[in-house]
Design a protein around this motif. Structure first.
Motif, PDB file in Angstrom:
ATOM      1  N   TYR A 174     -10.119  -1.463   1.450  1.00 58.52           N
ATOM      2  CA  TYR A 174      -9.234  -2.040   2.463  1.00 58.52           C
ATOM      3  C   TYR A 174      -9.148  -3.558   2.392  1.00 58.52           C
ATOM      4  O   TYR A 174      -8.087  -4.135   2.589  1.00 58.52           O
ATOM      5  CB  TYR A 174      -9.666  -1.584   3.859  1.00 58.52           C
ATOM      6  CG  TYR A 174      -9.306  -0.141   4.124  1.00 58.52           C
ATOM      7  CD1 TYR A 174      -7.980   0.222   4.369  1.00 58.52           C
ATOM      8  CD2 TYR A 174     -10.264   0.856   4.095  1.00 58.52           C
ATOM      9  CE1 TYR A 174      -7.627   1.540   4.597  1.00 58.52           C
ATOM     10  CE2 TYR A 174      -9.930   2.188   4.318  1.00 58.52           C
ATOM     11  CZ  TYR A 174      -8.607   2.525   4.568  1.00 58.52           C
ATOM     12  OH  TYR A 174      -8.263   3.833   4.778  1.00 58.52           O
TER      13      TYR A 174
ATOM     14  N   ARG B 200      -7.061  -4.346  -0.505  1.00 61.20           N
ATOM     15  CA  ARG B 200      -5.698  -3.926  -0.160  1.00 61.20           C
ATOM     16  C   ARG B 200      -5.011  -4.987   0.692  1.00 61.20           C
ATOM     17  O   ARG B 200      -3.836  -5.324   0.480  1.00 61.20           O
ATOM     18  CB  ARG B 200      -5.762  -2.597   0.582  1.00 61.20           C
ATOM     19  CG  ARG B 200      -4.444  -1.923   0.912  1.00 61.20           C
ATOM     20  CD  ARG B 200      -3.716  -2.485   2.110  1.00 61.20           C
ATOM     21  NE  ARG B 200      -4.499  -2.620   3.331  1.00 61.20           N
ATOM     22  CZ  ARG B 200      -4.604  -1.693   4.273  1.00 61.20           C
ATOM     23  NH1 ARG B 200      -3.995  -0.532   4.129  1.00 61.20           N
ATOM     24  NH2 ARG B 200      -5.315  -1.917   5.364  1.00 61.20           N
ATOM     25  N   ASN B 201      -5.737  -5.488   1.677  1.00 61.93           N
ATOM     26  CA  ASN B 201      -5.147  -6.496   2.565  1.00 61.93           C
ATOM     27  C   ASN B 201      -4.731  -7.746   1.797  1.00 61.93           C
ATOM     28  O   ASN B 201      -3.664  -8.302   2.052  1.00 61.93           O
ATOM     29  CB  ASN B 201      -6.130  -6.869   3.671  1.00 61.93           C
ATOM     30  CG  ASN B 201      -6.349  -5.730   4.648  1.00 61.93           C
ATOM     31  OD1 ASN B 201      -5.596  -4.765   4.664  1.00 61.93           O
ATOM     32  ND2 ASN B 201      -7.404  -5.831   5.437  1.00 61.93           N
TER      33      ASN B 201
ATOM     34  N   ARG C  20      -1.563  -6.762  -0.165  1.00 64.38           N
ATOM     35  CA  ARG C  20      -0.413  -6.474   0.681  1.00 64.38           C
ATOM     36  C   ARG C  20       0.096  -7.715   1.417  1.00 64.38           C
ATOM     37  O   ARG C  20       1.294  -7.918   1.566  1.00 64.38           O
ATOM     38  CB  ARG C  20      -0.784  -5.391   1.696  1.00 64.38           C
ATOM     39  CG  ARG C  20       0.383  -4.903   2.547  1.00 64.38           C
ATOM     40  CD  ARG C  20      -0.117  -4.035   3.681  1.00 64.38           C
ATOM     41  NE  ARG C  20      -1.033  -4.771   4.547  1.00 64.38           N
ATOM     42  CZ  ARG C  20      -1.721  -4.218   5.546  1.00 64.38           C
ATOM     43  NH1 ARG C  20      -1.620  -2.915   5.786  1.00 64.38           N
ATOM     44  NH2 ARG C  20      -2.518  -4.943   6.295  1.00 64.38           N
ATOM     45  N   ASP C  21      -0.851  -8.550   1.869  1.00 60.99           N
ATOM     46  CA  ASP C  21      -0.489  -9.613   2.811  1.00 60.99           C
ATOM     47  C   ASP C  21      -0.494 -11.027   2.242  1.00 60.99           C
ATOM     48  O   ASP C  21       0.224 -11.890   2.730  1.00 60.99           O
ATOM     49  CB  ASP C  21      -1.456  -9.591   4.009  1.00 60.99           C
ATOM     50  CG  ASP C  21      -1.509  -8.224   4.691  1.00 60.99           C
ATOM     51  OD1 ASP C  21      -0.507  -7.496   4.627  1.00 60.99           O
ATOM     52  OD2 ASP C  21      -2.569  -7.895   5.266  1.00 60.99           O
TER      53      ASP C  21
ATOM     54  N   GLY D  74       2.910  -7.595  -3.143  1.00 62.41           N
ATOM     55  CA  GLY D  74       2.441  -6.268  -2.764  1.00 62.41           C
ATOM     56  C   GLY D  74       3.539  -5.262  -2.470  1.00 62.41           C
ATOM     57  O   GLY D  74       4.481  -5.562  -1.751  1.00 62.41           O
ATOM     58  N   TYR D  75       3.381  -4.071  -3.014  1.00 59.61           N
ATOM     59  CA  TYR D  75       4.295  -2.957  -2.729  1.00 59.61           C
ATOM     60  C   TYR D  75       3.483  -1.670  -2.771  1.00 59.61           C
ATOM     61  O   TYR D  75       2.406  -1.632  -3.361  1.00 59.61           O
ATOM     62  CB  TYR D  75       5.479  -2.927  -3.700  1.00 59.61           C
ATOM     63  CG  TYR D  75       5.133  -2.755  -5.169  1.00 59.61           C
ATOM     64  CD1 TYR D  75       4.615  -3.809  -5.920  1.00 59.61           C
ATOM     65  CD2 TYR D  75       5.336  -1.527  -5.809  1.00 59.61           C
ATOM     66  CE1 TYR D  75       4.317  -3.656  -7.262  1.00 59.61           C
ATOM     67  CE2 TYR D  75       5.044  -1.366  -7.155  1.00 59.61           C
ATOM     68  CZ  TYR D  75       4.534  -2.438  -7.882  1.00 59.61           C
ATOM     69  OH  TYR D  75       4.230  -2.274  -9.221  1.00 59.61           O
ATOM     70  N   PRO D  76       3.984  -0.611  -2.103  1.00 60.11           N
ATOM     71  CA  PRO D  76       3.172   0.609  -1.973  1.00 60.11           C
ATOM     72  C   PRO D  76       2.721   1.174  -3.326  1.00 60.11           C
ATOM     73  O   PRO D  76       3.499   1.218  -4.277  1.00 60.11           O
ATOM     74  CB  PRO D  76       4.117   1.583  -1.262  1.00 60.11           C
ATOM     75  CG  PRO D  76       5.023   0.701  -0.476  1.00 60.11           C
ATOM     76  CD  PRO D  76       5.235  -0.509  -1.349  1.00 60.11           C
ATOM     77  N   ASP D  77       1.480   1.580  -3.386  1.00 56.36           N
ATOM     78  CA  ASP D  77       0.909   2.182  -4.593  1.00 56.36           C
ATOM     79  C   ASP D  77       1.242   3.667  -4.605  1.00 56.36           C
ATOM     80  O   ASP D  77       0.571   4.475  -3.966  1.00 56.36           O
ATOM     81  CB  ASP D  77      -0.604   1.959  -4.592  1.00 56.36           C
ATOM     82  CG  ASP D  77      -1.277   2.517  -5.845  1.00 56.36           C
ATOM     83  OD1 ASP D  77      -0.611   3.256  -6.601  1.00 56.36           O
ATOM     84  OD2 ASP D  77      -2.458   2.215  -6.044  1.00 56.36           O
TER      85      ASP D  77
ATOM     86  N   TRP E 133      -1.996   2.384   0.671  1.00 51.13           N
ATOM     87  CA  TRP E 133      -2.494   1.582  -0.457  1.00 51.13           C
ATOM     88  C   TRP E 133      -1.360   0.812  -1.114  1.00 51.13           C
ATOM     89  O   TRP E 133      -0.240   1.308  -1.224  1.00 51.13           O
ATOM     90  CB  TRP E 133      -3.207   2.486  -1.459  1.00 51.13           C
ATOM     91  CG  TRP E 133      -4.358   3.202  -0.820  1.00 51.13           C
ATOM     92  CD1 TRP E 133      -4.485   4.552  -0.646  1.00 51.13           C
ATOM     93  CD2 TRP E 133      -5.530   2.619  -0.253  1.00 51.13           C
ATOM     94  NE1 TRP E 133      -5.666   4.831   0.002  1.00 51.13           N
ATOM     95  CE2 TRP E 133      -6.323   3.661   0.263  1.00 51.13           C
ATOM     96  CE3 TRP E 133      -5.998   1.307  -0.120  1.00 51.13           C
ATOM     97  CZ2 TRP E 133      -7.549   3.437   0.893  1.00 51.13           C
ATOM     98  CZ3 TRP E 133      -7.215   1.087   0.513  1.00 51.13           C
ATOM     99  CH2 TRP E 133      -7.985   2.149   1.002  1.00 51.13           C
ATOM    100  N   TYR E 134      -1.698  -0.389  -1.558  1.00 47.69           N
ATOM    101  CA  TYR E 134      -0.710  -1.281  -2.145  1.00 47.69           C
ATOM    102  C   TYR E 134      -1.164  -1.777  -3.506  1.00 47.69           C
ATOM    103  O   TYR E 134      -2.347  -1.755  -3.826  1.00 47.69           O
ATOM    104  CB  TYR E 134      -0.469  -2.488  -1.214  1.00 47.69           C
ATOM    105  CG  TYR E 134       0.432  -2.144  -0.052  1.00 47.69           C
ATOM    106  CD1 TYR E 134      -0.035  -1.349   0.992  1.00 47.69           C
ATOM    107  CD2 TYR E 134       1.751  -2.583  -0.018  1.00 47.69           C
ATOM    108  CE1 TYR E 134       0.790  -1.008   2.052  1.00 47.69           C
ATOM    109  CE2 TYR E 134       2.588  -2.252   1.039  1.00 47.69           C
ATOM    110  CZ  TYR E 134       2.099  -1.464   2.072  1.00 47.69           C
ATOM    111  OH  TYR E 134       2.926  -1.124   3.106  1.00 47.69           O
TER     112      TYR E 134
END
Length: 155
Positions: A34, A37-38, A41-42, A72-75, A97-98
């Motif tokens: 996570y 991921r953050n 994504r961010d 970031g884009y969806p994995d 998840w990204y």
DNA sequence: GCCAACGTTGGC
DNA sequence: GCCAACGTTGGC
């Protein structure tokens, strides 16, 4: 948006800086943590610098650089049945998840080993030099990035 | 290959 | 919400 800097880990059995040099760019899928991921994504933006780190290697260390070429884009591998990174709990309607895409920067003449990172003044605060640090995507400062690049170029 | 450190899961 | 059990990471 100010340019940021990152360190991304990968085991050589999965992908190497040589692979990235050959491919030019690649998608960084499969991250299932996570915190990492953050960041993806961010906080990652096109143009950000990346230290490419080989973990579980001989020696482990930074093998080159890359840059973010897609934010970031969806994995999608998380919801592809049968895919090695499939995560059954997550649906396409609500991506959890990204991933990002990275482009080749440079390949160092030789790995800058973890041991060297630990011994270099100015790199003491890097997450990767901390005992027990497992985060596979981590922020680094501009000066840390530049210092490691300088170490890499002199090899 | 070993194993310590870590993150996640799930019983209670 | 606690925490033991488990699976994974990653240096060595």
């Amino acid at each position: 948006m100010a340019k940021r800097y990152w360190l991304m880990k990968c085991e050589p059995s999965a992908y190497t800086i040589e692979d990235l040099e050959r491919d030019g760019r690649t998608s960084w899928e499969g991250v299932r943590n996570y915190q990492a991921r953050n960041f993806m994504r961010d906080d990652m933006h096109v143009g950000d610098g990346v230290l490419f780190y080989a973990s579980n290697a001989d020696p482990s260390g930074v093998t080159g650089t890359a840059q973010i070429v897609r934010a970031g884009y969806p994995d999608h591998t998380a919801w592809s049945k049968g895919h090695k990174y499939f995560d059954h709990a997550k649906g396409e309607d609500s991506p959890v998840w990204y991933m990002v895409d990275i482009g080749f920067g440079q390949r160092f003449g030789a790995t800058v080993p973890l041991e060297t990172l630990k011994a270099t003044p100015g790199l003491e605060a890097m997450a990767v030099t901390q005992k027990g640090s497992r985060l596979s995507v981590q922020p680094v400062t501009k000066s840390e990035f530049q210092l490691v690049v300088r170490l890499g170029r002199s090899r």
